[in-house]
Design an enzyme around this catalytic site. Structure first.
Site, mmCIF file in Angstrom:
data_model
loop_
_atom_site.group_PDB
_atom_site.id
_atom_site.type_symbol
_atom_site.label_atom_id
_atom_site.label_comp_id
_atom_site.label_asym_id
_atom_site.label_seq_id
_atom_site.Cartn_x
_atom_site.Cartn_y
_atom_site.Cartn_z
ATOM 1 N N ASP A 1 -6.085 -10.445 -2.614
ATOM 2 C CA ASP A 1 -4.948 -9.875 -3.342
ATOM 3 C C ASP A 1 -5.386 -8.539 -3.936
ATOM 4 O O ASP A 1 -6.503 -8.072 -3.681
ATOM 5 C CB ASP A 1 -4.418 -10.863 -4.387
ATOM 6 C CG ASP A 1 -5.431 -11.172 -5.480
ATOM 7 O OD1 ASP A 1 -6.423 -10.419 -5.634
ATOM 8 O OD2 ASP A 1 -5.238 -12.178 -6.187
ATOM 9 N N SER A 2 -4.515 -7.925 -4.729
ATOM 10 C CA SER A 2 -4.812 -6.572 -5.227
ATOM 11 C C SER A 2 -6.082 -6.550 -6.070
ATOM 12 O O SER A 2 -6.850 -5.588 -6.023
ATOM 13 C CB SER A 2 -3.628 -6.057 -6.043
ATOM 14 O OG SER A 2 -3.350 -6.960 -7.099
#
Lengths: 418, 78
Positions: free
Chosen positions: B36-37
């Site tokens: 994810d980010s």
């Protein structure tokens, strides 16, 4: 409007004396101490060298490697305890309305180890702020309920309560009230803490809050004993599934007890010292009785905050005498912290669970390690010393108080007659 | 495999908890390797630490696959 009734339909616990509800009750019943020398770090420079750590717990048994790295221990404990409680409740997550299920979770501190290690790394560097992107989301106290909801898809009310050692009692009371008011059908509540770290031990040591009985850790947590010298830091998590009574009945759920009310108050006195006359503690128990529709003589047991500190234990018992009058000596008073140590933000939840299990088993767990009576404590009070006592319990109360002067008290009632 | 490539892959395996066989040149951190980010930021920071380089944010945005990371670092270390 008429308040809805709320019952407990699931329990989960990860404690220093047992890693699930069955083991926890075995430990409570047998007066087991969870204290031992600290294994997490080198304590040679620390005044206190022992604590009540969780034992035989490997995060890798519950989480994959990536999850372990993203979760501080306090959040791991939250997920493990709440998973047990959800499973125990027997609720079918495929058929319930997940917008009607919330999570309110208590943590007194949150990811203290994460905070400590990130700051140590920063301090070792040249001043360039190279913090890990997971630092903040791993540390914040509300990430525990956040992660529980992410795992199960619960989309109802979701937040953390922070009131030091009263945190999870406040969480339970908030959860109770949301169901009473009709905002939710089911609330996952409880608390977790993982403060057995250098920062945690060092910080509490410098307040002179912790026992320093390094030569005999298992005897160190001795609430109400004349030679008590401070609390023993514990860690872990406790989870309760609270459910609207008709909702629980409709799905044929097993019901442990009814949550009949909660009291809250503040000492408004000192950052850490309890009020010597226990005025806030008197208020919280009175509030709890009133909120629960109880008379003092209805109460069978009180699991005290009883941390084993010189001032706090005496003030709490004075307050109990003030609130309950003559009936005080008929009550089974105990402190399960004598066994588990002080789980800080998780204390309210694990102690409420102890009260519910006592009710289920008609057995009050003991206050262990009592050797010498304290002359400041009324000898007529039944402090359930050293051995468990059989007792039919209709109503149980559980007290928790936090630094900052926060007081919370929860009452449970047996559903046996219904 | 170059030394840089093997070190990059080791970091990805460690941080994303993925199997070494999945860390192929064309694998995208987010689409193929489950990042994810926040994971992506952490990877970039680990590359910086491991190879003692600075990757400015506007260039980090262009590093989204294993191969792009290896090429960027090989270029930076020339």
């Amino acid at each position: 409007m008429e308040l809805k009734r709320v019952v407990v339909t699931g329990l989960g616990a990860l404690t220093p004396i047992g890693n699930n509800i069955t083991e926890y009750w075995e430990g409570l019943k047998h007066g087991k101490s969870g204290a031992a020398p600290i294994t997490y770090f080198d304590t040679s420079l620390f005044k206190t060298k022992f604590a009540c750590e969780i034992k035989n717990f490997s995060a890798n048994d519950y989480f994959d490697r990536k999850e372990v790295r993203r979760l501080d221990r306090f959040a791991q404990y939250a997920l493990v305890a709440s998973d047990e409680a959800i499973l125990d409740s027997g609720v079918d997550l495929n058929v319930v309305d997940k917008y009607r299920i919330g999570v309110i979770w208590g943590a007194g501190i949150g990811g203290l180890e994460t905070f400590q290690n990130e700051v140590i790394d920063f301090a070792k560097g040249d001043g360039t702020p190279r913090f890990n992107p997971f630092f903040i989301p791993k540390m914040i106290a509300d990430i525990a309920p956040g992660n529980i909801s992410i795992k199960h898809g619960f989309m109802g009310p979701n937040y953390a309560t922070v009131s030091a050692c009263a945190s999870s009692a406040n969480a339970m009371i908030d959860a109770l009230n949301y169901i009473r008011l009709g905002y939710s059908d089911i609330m996952v509540t409880g608390g977790s803490e993982a403060a057995v770290t250098q920062a945690g031990m060092g910080g509490f040591n410098s307040m002179h809050a912790l026992s320093t009985r390094n030569d005999d850790p298992q005897k160190a947590s001795r609430p109400f004993d004349a030679n008590r010298d401070g609390f023993v830091l514990g860690e872990g998590g406790g989870a309760l599934i609270l459910e609207e009574y008709e909702h629980a009945k409709a799905r044929g759920a097993k019901i442990y007890a009814e949550v009949i009310g909660g009291g809250m108050s503040s000492d408004a006195y000192h950052m850490t010292a309890p009020h010597p006359e226990g005025i806030g503690v008197i208020a919280v128990m009175k509030n709890c009785l009133e909120n629960s529709g109880l008379k003092p003589e209805d109460v069978d047991t009180i699991n005290t905050h009883g941390t084993s500190t010189p001032l706090g234990d005496v003030a709490e018992l004075k307050a109990i005498k003030q609130v309950f009058g003559e009936h005080a000596k008929n009550i089974n008073i105990n402190s399960t912290k004598s066994m588990t140590g002080h789980l800080l933000g998780a204390a309210g939840a694990v102690e409420a669970i102890a009260s519910i299990l006592a009710m289920q088993n008609s057995l009050v767990p003991p206050t262990i390690n009592h050797e010498t009576a304290d002359e400041n404590i009324d000898s007529e009070l039944n402090l359930t010393l050293n051995k468990p006592q059989e007792r039919k319990i209709k109503v149980a109360m559980s007290n928790t108080f936090g630094f900052g002067g926060h007081n919370a008290c929860v009452a449970f009632k047996s559903m046996e007659d219904e | 495999m170059s030394d840089i490539a093997s070190r990059v892959k080791a970091i990805i395996v460690d941080k994303l908890g993925v199997d070494e066989n999945e860390v192929v040149t064309e694998a995208s951190f987010t689409n193929d390797l489950g990042a994810d980010s926040l994971d992506t930021v952490e990877l970039i920071m680990e590359f910086e630490k491991e190879f003692d380089i600075q990757i400015p944010d506007d260039q980090a945005e262009n590093i989204s696959t294993v191969g792009q990371a290896i090429s960027y670092i090989e270029e930076a270390k020339k």
